[in-house]
Write a protein that holds these residues in place. Structure first.
Motif, PDB file in Angstrom:
ATOM      1  N   HIS A 170      68.090  62.945  72.567  1.00  0.00           N
ATOM      2  CA  HIS A 170      69.149  62.376  71.730  1.00  0.00           C
ATOM      3  C   HIS A 170      70.485  62.819  72.314  1.00  0.00           C
ATOM      4  N   CYS A 174      76.794  57.205  70.702  1.00  0.00           N
ATOM      5  CA  CYS A 174      75.950  56.040  70.967  1.00  0.00           C
ATOM      6  C   CYS A 174      75.928  55.726  72.469  1.00  0.00           C
ATOM      7  N   ALA A 200      62.541  53.942  71.168  1.00  0.00           N
ATOM      8  CA  ALA A 200      62.374  54.135  69.730  1.00  0.00           C
ATOM      9  C   ALA A 200      61.082  54.871  69.407  1.00  0.00           C
ATOM     10  N   ASN A 206      66.295  54.522  65.365  1.00  0.00           N
ATOM     11  CA  ASN A 206      67.745  54.363  65.505  1.00  0.00           C
ATOM     12  C   ASN A 206      68.110  53.701  66.831  1.00  0.00           C
ATOM     13  N   ILE A 249      73.594  54.156  54.610  1.00  0.00           N
ATOM     14  CA  ILE A 249      72.942  53.933  55.901  1.00  0.00           C
ATOM     15  C   ILE A 249      71.946  52.784  55.833  1.00  0.00           C
ATOM     16  N   SER A 250      71.356  52.549  54.651  1.00  0.00           N
ATOM     17  CA  SER A 250      70.365  51.475  54.523  1.00  0.00           C
ATOM     18  C   SER A 250      71.002  50.096  54.451  1.00  0.00           C
ATOM     19  N   HIS A 258      63.638  44.780  61.472  1.00  0.00           N
ATOM     20  CA  HIS A 258      62.938  45.988  61.899  1.00  0.00           C
ATOM     21  C   HIS A 258      61.574  45.665  62.498  1.00  0.00           C
ATOM     22  N   TYR A 264      62.099  49.807  66.519  1.00  0.00           N
ATOM     23  CA  TYR A 264      63.500  49.496  66.755  1.00  0.00           C
ATOM     24  C   TYR A 264      63.923  48.324  65.877  1.00  0.00           C
ATOM     25  N   ASP A 265      65.230  48.045  65.839  1.00  0.00           N
ATOM     26  CA  ASP A 265      65.765  46.929  65.067  1.00  0.00           C
ATOM     27  C   ASP A 265      66.311  45.863  66.008  1.00  0.00           C
ATOM     28  N   TYR A 295      75.611  53.016  63.190  1.00  0.00           N
ATOM     29  CA  TYR A 295      74.262  53.073  62.638  1.00  0.00           C
ATOM     30  C   TYR A 295      73.168  53.361  63.664  1.00  0.00           C
ATOM     31  N   TYR A 296      73.481  53.302  64.962  1.00  0.00           N
ATOM     32  CA  TYR A 296      72.439  53.450  65.979  1.00  0.00           C
ATOM     33  C   TYR A 296      72.880  54.425  67.067  1.00  0.00           C
ATOM     34  N   ARG A 297      71.887  55.118  67.640  1.00  0.00           N
ATOM     35  CA  ARG A 297      72.170  56.041  68.745  1.00  0.00           C
ATOM     36  C   ARG A 297      72.015  55.368  70.097  1.00  0.00           C
TER      37      ARG A 297
END
Length: 424
Positions: A170, A174, A200, A206, A249-250, A258, A264-265, A295-297
C-alpha cells in the motif's frame, strides 16, 4: 567472543543448485558456476545478508547430506551453531577438539570453528505474547517446517511469492496506471481488468478500473454490474457531494460496479452513446480524478483510441505508469511503437513515461509463442520491461474473471502486475 542471532536464512540444496530463502521468506534460486561449489555460493549469499543487516545470520542448509547450521557474523566470520535454536555463541580457545563428525564437515564444505565452551545456564525468560504478525505466504512457521522436512520452494513458487509481496503493498497516496494503445481490439480492457484483479485480490481492495473512453468502452460489458445502472456521466453531477467532508465512504458504491470475487470496482462509460454525447473535458476529468483519489488507493485507466481527446491526454498526465498492450501481430505492435514515439516527442514527462513503460504481448491465438517472442523482442531495449501473456481461451470473450484463467496465465499477469508495482 559472543555473537547474537538476529536473522535466520535457509538453503535447500539439490546438486549444483539451491533455493535460498531470505529472512523475509522470499525464495531465490542459486546455482554454482563451473568449478565452484554450490555450498560456497550459499555461504556468500548468506554473508551478503549479514553485511546488509549489520548483524549475525544463522544459515540452515538441508539436502542430501542432512541439515546443518552455521553462524555468519556481519564481518563474514563463520562459526559453528551450537544448537538448533541458539541464542548466543561463544568462540572457544584454540586447540580445543571440535568433535564434529567428518561427514558433517564434508557436507558443509567449510572449515569448522572450535567447539564452543559450555555456557552457564541462562536465567528463565518470558516469551512475549504479542509478536509482529508475518502475513507473507511463507510464514516463519512455514520456513521452520521446510527446514525440518528438507523441502524448499521451487523457482516458480519463489517467483510467485516475490510478485505477491510486491502487488500487496500500500502506497501513501493514490497511484494510477494508464493502459494505452491507439488501436482497438488489442487487449486494453482485458489488461485493465486483470491488473485491477491482481492488485485488489492481493492488496485488499480499494482498486478502481476506470473506463476512460468516449467511444463505446466495453469494460462494462466484460465485468459484473452492480446494484445500480450508473456510468461516469452519473458520477459527475454527484462529485461535489462525494468530495464533501461529511461524505460517507459507502457513497461511491452508487456509481461504481463491484466485482465480488476479484474485489475491484468498475467506473463505466456508456457504450450505447455516441462520443459527442459523453465527451469529458479537462476540468471534468480533474474532478473525477479527485473523487477517485478520495475513495481508491489504485486506479487503472482503460483508455479509448482517440489520443487527441482531452480526457486521454489528461489521463496520461495523471498517471504514474503506462502499460501498453499489443497482440502478437504486426499492426497492433506498430500502433504501440508509434504511440511510444509520439509520447517521447510530446514533452519531458511523457518521454519519461514512455521510457519506463511496460509492454504486454498477448498471444491471441494458440499458434505457439514464436510470434509473440518476435514482437516482444522488437520492444526490448526501448521500454522498461516487456512481458508476454500466453494464449488462454478465457481471455478471448465473455466475462473477465481471474479464477477462470489457467495457472500459467495467472502467473503471467502476476508478473505484469509486479512490474507495474515496481514503477509506483
Amino acid at each position: 567472543m559472543s555473537v547474537d542471532i538476529a536473522l535466520r536464512v535457509y538453503a535447500s540444496v539439490t546438486g549444483p543448485t539451491a533455493i535460498f530463502t531470505t529472512p523475509e521468506g522470499v525464495g531465490e534460486p542459486l546455482s554454482a558456476p563451473a568449478g565452484e561449489d554450490i555450498r560456497q555460493v550459499i555461504v556468500q549469499r548468506a554473508a551478503a545478508e549479514a553485511r546488509q543487516a549489520a548483524t549475525a545470520v544463522e544459515l540452515v542448509t538441508f539436502g542430501d547430506h542432512g541439515e546443518h547450521r552455521i553462524l555468519i557474523d556481519s564481518d563474514g566470520g563463520i562459526h559453528r551453531a551450537r544448537s538448533p535454536e541458539p541464542v548466543r555463541f561463544t568462540e572457544a580457545s584454540e586447540g580445543k577438539e571440535v568433535g564434529t563428525p567428518a561427514q558433517e564437515q564434508e557436507a558443509l564444505g567449510l572449515a569448522e570453528a572450535p567447539a564452543p565452551e559450555p555456557l552457564a545456564p541462562a536465567p528463565p525468560t518470558r516469551r512475549s505474547f504479542i509478536e509482529d504478525a508475518d502475513t507473507s505466504v511463507l510464514s516463519l512457521g512455514g520456513r521452520a517446517l521446510l527446514a525440518k522436512i528438507g523441502l524448499g520452494p521451487s523457482r516458480a513458487q519463489a517467483e510467485r511469492l516475490a510478485g505477491e509481496r510486491l502487488v500487496s503493498q500500500h502506497w501513501a497516496g493514490c497511484r494510477t496506471a494508464a493502459v494505452v494503445n491507439g488501436k482497438g481490439g488489442v487487449g486494453k480492457t482485458m489488461t485493465t481488468a486483470m491488473l485491477a484483479a491482481v492488485f485488489a485480490r492481493h492488496g485488499g481492495g480499494n482498486v478502481l478500473a476506470w473506463d476512460n473512453n468516449d467511444t463505446r468502452g466495453t469494460l462494462g460489458w466484460r465485468t459484473e454490474q452492480g446494484l445500480y445502472d450508473t456510468t461516469v456521466r452519473d458520477l459527475l453531477p454527484a462529485a461535489s457531494q462525494l468530495l464533501a467532508p461529511t461524505a460517507e465512504i459507502s457513497g461511491i458504491a452508487r456509481f461504481v460496479h463491484h466485482q465480488r470475487v476479484d474485489r475491484y470496482d468498475v467506473l463505466r462509460s456508456n457504450p450505447e452513446l455516441l462520443a459527442t454525447h459523453q465527451r469529458i473535458e479537462r476540468t471534468e476529468f480533474d474532478t473525477l480524478m479527485s473523487v477517485a483519489a478520495r475513495y481508491y488507493r489504485l486506479v487503472f485507466f482503460d483508455s479509448g483510441n482517440d489520443e487527441s481527446a482531452e480526457r486521454w491526454l489528461r489521463m496520461v498526465d495523471s498517471s504514474y505508469q503506462l502499460v501498453i498492450p499489443t497482440l502478437a501481430a504486426p499492426e497492433p505492435a506498430e500502433s504501440a511503437a508509434l504511440l511510444l514515439d509520439a509520447l517521447r516527442e510530446r514533452d519531458e514527462r511523457s518521454r519519461d513515461l514512455a521510457d519506463s513503460a511496460i509492454v504486454v504481448v498477448t498471444e491471441s491465438e494458440p499458434r505457439g509463442p514464436a510470434a509473440a517472442e518476435r514482437v516482444a523482442d522488437g520492444f526490448r531495449g526501448t521500454v522498461r520491461e516487456v512481458l508476454r501473456i500466453p494464449f488462454d481461451p478465457a481471455l478471448k470473450s465473455g466475462p473477465l474473471r481471474f479464477d477462470s484463467l489457467r495457472r500459467a496465465t495467472q502467473d503471467a499477469w502476476l508478473r505484469v502486475a509486479a512490474a507495474v508495482a515496481s514503477g509506483f
